[in-house]
Write a protein that holds these residues in place. Sequence first.
Motif, PDB file in Angstrom:
ATOM      1  N   PHE A 330       0.866  -1.335  -0.017  1.00  0.00           N
ATOM      2  CA  PHE A 330       0.041   0.072   0.058  1.00  0.00           C
ATOM      3  C   PHE A 330       0.935   1.346  -0.058  1.00  0.00           C
ATOM      4  O   PHE A 330       1.255   1.693   0.989  1.00  0.00           O
ATOM      5  CB  PHE A 330      -0.847   0.018   1.218  1.00  0.00           C
ATOM      6  N   TYR A 331       1.308   2.019  -1.204  1.00  0.00           N
ATOM      7  CA  TYR A 331       1.931   2.924  -1.536  1.00  0.00           C
ATOM      8  C   TYR A 331       0.988   3.984  -1.438  1.00  0.00           C
ATOM      9  O   TYR A 331      -0.204   3.806  -2.159  1.00  0.00           O
ATOM     10  CB  TYR A 331       2.943   2.893  -2.514  1.00  0.00           C
ATOM     11  N   CYS A 332       1.474   5.247  -1.401  1.00  0.00           N
ATOM     12  CA  CYS A 332       0.840   6.552  -1.495  1.00  0.00           C
ATOM     13  C   CYS A 332       1.686   7.680  -1.738  1.00  0.00           C
ATOM     14  O   CYS A 332       2.908   7.703  -1.302  1.00  0.00           O
ATOM     15  CB  CYS A 332      -0.463   7.042  -0.496  1.00  0.00           C
ATOM     16  N   VAL A 333       1.094   8.917  -2.387  1.00  0.00           N
ATOM     17  CA  VAL A 333       2.083   9.967  -2.548  1.00  0.00           C
ATOM     18  C   VAL A 333       1.155  11.287  -1.666  1.00  0.00           C
ATOM     19  O   VAL A 333      -0.092  11.128  -2.189  1.00  0.00           O
ATOM     20  CB  VAL A 333       2.042  10.464  -3.929  1.00  0.00           C
ATOM     21  N   VAL A 334       1.481  12.161  -1.128  1.00  0.00           N
ATOM     22  CA  VAL A 334       0.783  12.921  -0.077  1.00  0.00           C
ATOM     23  C   VAL A 334       1.271  14.334  -0.407  1.00  0.00           C
ATOM     24  O   VAL A 334       2.533  14.452  -0.628  1.00  0.00           O
ATOM     25  CB  VAL A 334       0.980  12.723   1.343  1.00  0.00           C
ATOM     26  N   ALA A 335       0.460  15.326  -0.352  1.00  0.00           N
ATOM     27  CA  ALA A 335       0.799  16.763  -0.628  1.00  0.00           C
ATOM     28  C   ALA A 335      -0.190  17.450  -0.047  1.00  0.00           C
ATOM     29  O   ALA A 335      -1.288  17.235  -0.104  1.00  0.00           O
ATOM     30  CB  ALA A 335       0.988  17.259  -1.945  1.00  0.00           C
ATOM     31  N   ASP A 336       0.068  18.556   0.745  1.00  0.00           N
ATOM     32  CA  ASP A 336      -0.816  19.386   1.338  1.00  0.00           C
ATOM     33  C   ASP A 336      -1.968  18.777   2.380  1.00  0.00           C
ATOM     34  O   ASP A 336      -3.360  18.770   2.259  1.00  0.00           O
ATOM     35  CB  ASP A 336      -1.698  20.087   0.377  1.00  0.00           C
ATOM     36  N   VAL A 337      -1.330  17.827   3.107  1.00  0.00           N
ATOM     37  CA  VAL A 337      -2.167  17.500   4.205  1.00  0.00           C
ATOM     38  C   VAL A 337      -1.409  17.565   5.590  1.00  0.00           C
ATOM     39  O   VAL A 337      -0.435  17.587   5.775  1.00  0.00           O
ATOM     40  CB  VAL A 337      -1.836  15.630   4.148  1.00  0.00           C
ATOM     41  N   THR A 338      -2.415  18.276   6.609  1.00  0.00           N
ATOM     42  CA  THR A 338      -1.971  18.740   7.780  1.00  0.00           C
ATOM     43  C   THR A 338      -1.094  17.711   8.668  1.00  0.00           C
ATOM     44  O   THR A 338      -1.454  16.550   8.917  1.00  0.00           O
ATOM     45  CB  THR A 338      -3.203  19.051   8.559  1.00  0.00           C
ATOM     46  N   GLY A 339       0.099  18.139   8.798  1.00  0.00           N
ATOM     47  CA  GLY A 339       0.999  17.261   9.648  1.00  0.00           C
ATOM     48  C   GLY A 339       1.895  16.185   8.955  1.00  0.00           C
ATOM     49  O   GLY A 339       2.617  15.246   9.628  1.00  0.00           O
ATOM     50  N   ILE A 340       1.600  16.359   7.507  1.00  0.00           N
ATOM     51  CA  ILE A 340       2.414  15.231   6.774  1.00  0.00           C
ATOM     52  C   ILE A 340       3.307  15.756   5.607  1.00  0.00           C
ATOM     53  O   ILE A 340       2.679  16.576   4.881  1.00  0.00           O
ATOM     54  CB  ILE A 340       1.506  13.986   6.319  1.00  0.00           C
ATOM     55  N   PRO A 341       4.536  15.554   5.698  1.00  0.00           N
ATOM     56  CA  PRO A 341       5.381  16.412   4.869  1.00  0.00           C
ATOM     57  C   PRO A 341       4.968  15.708   3.382  1.00  0.00           C
ATOM     58  O   PRO A 341       4.763  14.623   3.321  1.00  0.00           O
ATOM     59  CB  PRO A 341       6.679  16.048   5.393  1.00  0.00           C
ATOM     60  N   ALA A 342       5.135  16.344   2.376  1.00  0.00           N
ATOM     61  CA  ALA A 342       5.022  15.998   1.268  1.00  0.00           C
ATOM     62  C   ALA A 342       5.924  15.145   0.756  1.00  0.00           C
ATOM     63  O   ALA A 342       7.166  15.164   1.174  1.00  0.00           O
ATOM     64  CB  ALA A 342       4.823  17.265   0.105  1.00  0.00           C
ATOM     65  N   GLY A 343       5.500  13.921  -0.023  1.00  0.00           N
ATOM     66  CA  GLY A 343       6.526  13.145  -0.464  1.00  0.00           C
ATOM     67  C   GLY A 343       5.816  11.604  -0.783  1.00  0.00           C
ATOM     68  O   GLY A 343       4.604  11.502  -0.914  1.00  0.00           O
ATOM     69  N   ALA A 344       6.433  10.592  -0.958  1.00  0.00           N
ATOM     70  CA  ALA A 344       6.084   9.622  -1.230  1.00  0.00           C
ATOM     71  C   ALA A 344       6.168   8.259  -0.073  1.00  0.00           C
ATOM     72  O   ALA A 344       7.283   8.280   0.624  1.00  0.00           O
ATOM     73  CB  ALA A 344       6.632   8.714  -2.470  1.00  0.00           C
ATOM     74  N   TYR A 345       5.118   7.727   0.128  1.00  0.00           N
ATOM     75  CA  TYR A 345       5.093   6.729   1.461  1.00  0.00           C
ATOM     76  C   TYR A 345       4.759   5.211   1.398  1.00  0.00           C
ATOM     77  O   TYR A 345       3.944   4.976   0.286  1.00  0.00           O
ATOM     78  CB  TYR A 345       4.131   7.270   2.573  1.00  0.00           C
ATOM     79  N   ARG A 346       5.041   4.401   1.881  1.00  0.00           N
ATOM     80  CA  ARG A 346       4.664   3.215   2.218  1.00  0.00           C
ATOM     81  C   ARG A 346       3.715   2.978   3.297  1.00  0.00           C
ATOM     82  O   ARG A 346       4.377   3.210   4.307  1.00  0.00           O
ATOM     83  CB  ARG A 346       5.604   2.148   2.115  1.00  0.00           C
ATOM     84  N   TYR A 347       2.417   2.531   3.262  1.00  0.00           N
ATOM     85  CA  TYR A 347       1.656   2.425   4.377  1.00  0.00           C
ATOM     86  C   TYR A 347       1.598   1.027   4.869  1.00  0.00           C
ATOM     87  O   TYR A 347       1.253   0.049   4.004  1.00  0.00           O
ATOM     88  CB  TYR A 347       0.121   2.810   3.980  1.00  0.00           C
ATOM     89  N   HIS A 348       2.032   0.953   6.229  1.00  0.00           N
ATOM     90  CA  HIS A 348       1.828  -0.334   6.877  1.00  0.00           C
ATOM     91  C   HIS A 348       0.765  -0.319   7.930  1.00  0.00           C
ATOM     92  O   HIS A 348       0.375   0.089   8.821  1.00  0.00           O
ATOM     93  CB  HIS A 348       3.059  -0.280   7.778  1.00  0.00           C
ATOM     94  N   PRO A 349      -0.439  -1.196   7.247  1.00  0.00           N
ATOM     95  CA  PRO A 349      -1.711  -1.269   7.818  1.00  0.00           C
ATOM     96  C   PRO A 349      -1.632  -1.815   9.326  1.00  0.00           C
ATOM     97  O   PRO A 349      -2.242  -1.169  10.276  1.00  0.00           O
ATOM     98  CB  PRO A 349      -2.512  -2.271   7.156  1.00  0.00           C
ATOM     99  N   ASP A 350      -0.558  -2.801   9.781  1.00  0.00           N
ATOM    100  CA  ASP A 350      -0.427  -3.447  11.072  1.00  0.00           C
ATOM    101  C   ASP A 350      -0.173  -2.470  11.812  1.00  0.00           C
ATOM    102  O   ASP A 350      -0.841  -2.182  12.987  1.00  0.00           O
ATOM    103  CB  ASP A 350       0.218  -4.583  11.006  1.00  0.00           C
TER     104      ASP A 350
END
Length: 474
Positions: A330-350
């Motif tokens: 579960f990968y994602c890219v984030v921009a303009d989300v409060t408290g999360i620096p812009a960039g690419a992330y891997r989401y770890h559900p557990d």
Amino acid sequence: MSPDSSEATRYHETVHTPTEVANPGAYPPLVVKSYPGAPRHRLPWPPERSGHRLGRLLADLGGITRSQWLTPLDMLPFTDSFEAIPDADPLQWLVTRRPTPSGGARYSAEWYVIAGPDSEVPTGVYYYDPARHDLVRLREGDYRGWVASRPATTVLVHTNVFWRLASKYGEMYYRLACLEAGIQVAQALAVADGENATARLCFPDADVTEVLGLDPREEGVHAVVELLPPVPAGYGGPSLAAFPRAYGAHAAVLAQSRPDPEPLPAAPPGEGKRIGLPHAAPDLAAGTLTRHAAMRGFNGATMSMGALATILTAYGQPARWDLPANLVEFYCVVADVTGIPAGAYRYHPDAHELELVGEGDPRQRLREAALAALTQQGARTANVWLLPVGDAAAAEERFGSRWYRVQQAAAGAALHRACLAGAAVDVASRIQNDVLTHLLDSWFGLTGRRRSLLVAQFGTEHPGGLRPEFRLTW
């Protein structure tokens, strides 16, 4: 690599975008099947007020639930040019919609019902006709033994009519059909409240195809959903919580009798910065009532961390099906989300955490990967882009020639769950297939045969996005 699985691999490696269709006019513009002369079983209308659980479930899956008035600008993504937009009759811009997204609004998904003696309809095999909201009887008798893997009163079978997609997307139709299978299954598991629904994507395809009387060259069987409504509640007796060891011994036997799918070999966690997310409880059923594609894109407003946490929780949520929970990452890219620096992330559900895999403002990278103008607009104004990642080598080792189909379905299901969760908290979304996702893989640090599969964009909907529409149900 077997010869059959090599065909899937060749397709995966070579088909990324639509291919030319020599004669689009050879494909009739039909989005509902017809069985002239076959007996029908009427379902109550409107479905949400009838108390008929199966009828409502089918309407929530594939029913024609709303009509929408589009402008020429809205029609552009579906016709590719203004010259192709019909202008002789404005009523041609009045279109019908269904509960789930479909490539090019082709609505190639179909549903069939295999009913047993305890079902809400007479025993038999049926086609669900969404235009009339009734069932067309194809066979009499109880055929659940050909399909079901466990006790079930009713079995739903999802198929895809290939030529509806092929008429627009050429060779890419199979990819879209596999993605839509995941979307359909995710929708079924979200709306089958109280039906103890379980889905299967690995089953005897040839047998089910014969039971339904299909030509597999034109219509493929992709998924099975087994329903077993609960019996009336009885007296439960006093709690046994004071005896955990005894219960543990009994629970181990139950787990062994119906084990969960064995996970695939997982990519090791990286060393990137971790960001914990707030607890979220997405309401997927509520999202089915309001989910729609963001037709005009997004307005660029900042997203809250809570909304992001809700979307990601649904994105990585395990499904009640026969596939490993980690068939996609579960990968994602984030921009303009409060408290999360812009960039690419891997989401770890557990752990419910984001792991940073690529730094920097992602918008230019996303614009370069986007093919269509609407997708490029989303690269400028959306807040979150979800990109499921699949390991083709691990999937092929486990599933053989079926690997491509189930991996694409898992990606489609993950994105649809996220879209439903977003809709429940007023976040707009759109699943995009016109993105060269492989251009982002090096930024994500993907190696070997691990690839990003497709994209969904999330954000605050553009003020002109909601189109005038009339709800046909609820």
